[in-house]
Design an enzyme around this catalytic site. Structure first.
Site, PDB file in Angstrom:
ATOM      1  CG  LEU A   1      -2.515  -6.631   2.271  1.00 43.00           C
ATOM      2  CD1 LEU A   1      -1.453  -7.267   3.085  1.00 43.00           C
ATOM      3  CD2 LEU A   1      -2.446  -6.975   0.532  1.00 43.00           C
ATOM      4  CD  GLU A   2      -3.299  -0.363   5.361  1.00 47.48           C
ATOM      5  OE1 GLU A   2      -2.652   0.337   5.186  1.00 47.48           O
ATOM      6  OE2 GLU A   2      -4.922  -0.560   4.635  1.00 47.48           O
TER       7      GLU A   2
ATOM      8  CB  CYS B   1     -13.674   1.665   5.410  1.00 48.64           C
ATOM      9  SG  CYS B   1     -13.011   1.300   6.882  1.00 48.64           S
TER      10      CYS B   1
END
Length: 281
Positions: A21-22, A259
């Site tokens: 989700l960017e 991550c």
């Protein structure tokens, strides 16, 4: 100074996570200015998708109107596995899209000494030398398929949704492989360089933390991949590149630097002032 909010019920999936989700940098698309960029996320298809209540909520966010990428070719299925953005005040749009390209990946590897021993790749991926990677016909066919079916189409989506052209993109070498337990989907073979974290200091220095590729025999020596990457991206006093050994803790765990890290960013203004034009009536 933070509010945590949950939409929907039941368990979240990996697709709900940051990394998948960017938001893009500010862009202008078809004459419409998005001063806070546009939200994007990856859809891994039938295997798992973001929670419907979450995406329904995001779809109402007109200020950062979302769009979706196809991440079904990836085991983890996150958008940050093959693309990112790098700020550059001298770039045509103020940033570059950094994008993994498998054709460029093979072109790069074919320029290396095929007898270069790669100890980490031998124990972690089953490839003892550069030549072992280059000469594996199944691996090459896989990457050609990914390039045609996913890498290029996703790039077309990014160009259309963010108003980009080739002059806004820096392609970097990338190679993917299938791994056991992932149902025929893929992960990065060469540590996913686009999966980096960037922090900009108060002085305006962009500090970029990237996964070390370890494409060298002597781990204390120079790495041809690092040399290649740093020749492709902006350089100078405003950029500092740090190559992080995340091999065991993240790379072999199907992730990279981005991550496992996050940063807090500061908005440049109030959406209620600079994004009124996106709210309609």
């Amino acid at each position: 100074d933070f509010v945590r909010r949950t939409w929907g019920s039941g368990g979240a999936t990996s697709q709900d996570s940051f990394g998948n989700l960017e938001v893009s940098p500010p862009v202008t698309v078809g004459g419409v200015e998005y001063p806070f960029g546009r939200i994007y996320w990856g859809d891994a298809g039938g295997r798992y998708v973001p929670h419907q209540d979450l995406t329904d909520f995001l779809d109402t966010q007109l200020v950062q109107a979302p769009f979706v990428l196809d991440t079904s070719f990836l085991c983890v299925g996150h958008a940050d596995e093959w693309l990112s953005f790098l700020p550059d005040e001298d770039a045509p749009k103020g940033f570059w899209l950094i994008y993994s390209d498998t054709e460029l990946g093979y072109e790069f590897l074919e320029g290396l000494d095929p007898d270069t021993r790669l100890e980490r790749y031998r124990t972690g991926h089953g490839f003892a030398t550069v030549g072992d990677i280059v000469d594996d016909p199944a691996l090459r066919a896989l990457n050609e398929e990914l390039q045609e079916d996913y890498i290029v189409p996703n790039l077309d989506t990014l160009k259309a949704e963010l108003g980009l052209d080739e002059g806004d993109i820096i392609r970097i070498p990338g190679i993917f492989e299938e791994v056991r337990g992932c149902g025929g989907t893929t992960v990065a073979l060469i540590p996913g360089t686009a999966n980096y974290q960037i922090f900009t200091t108060p002085e305006g220095v962009h500090q970029v933390f990237l996964p070390d590729p370890f494409l060298r025999e002597d781990e204390g020596g120079s790495d041809p991949f690092i040399t290649e990457f740093e020749a492709l991206v902006p350089s100078g006093a405003n950029y500092e590149y740090y190559w992080v050994d995340d091999w065991d803790i993240y790379h072999l765990g199907l992730g990279e630097v981005h991550c496992g890290t996050n940063v807090i960013r500061t908005p440049t203004g109030g959406w209620w002032d600079s994004a009124k034009h996106l709210l309609g009536d």
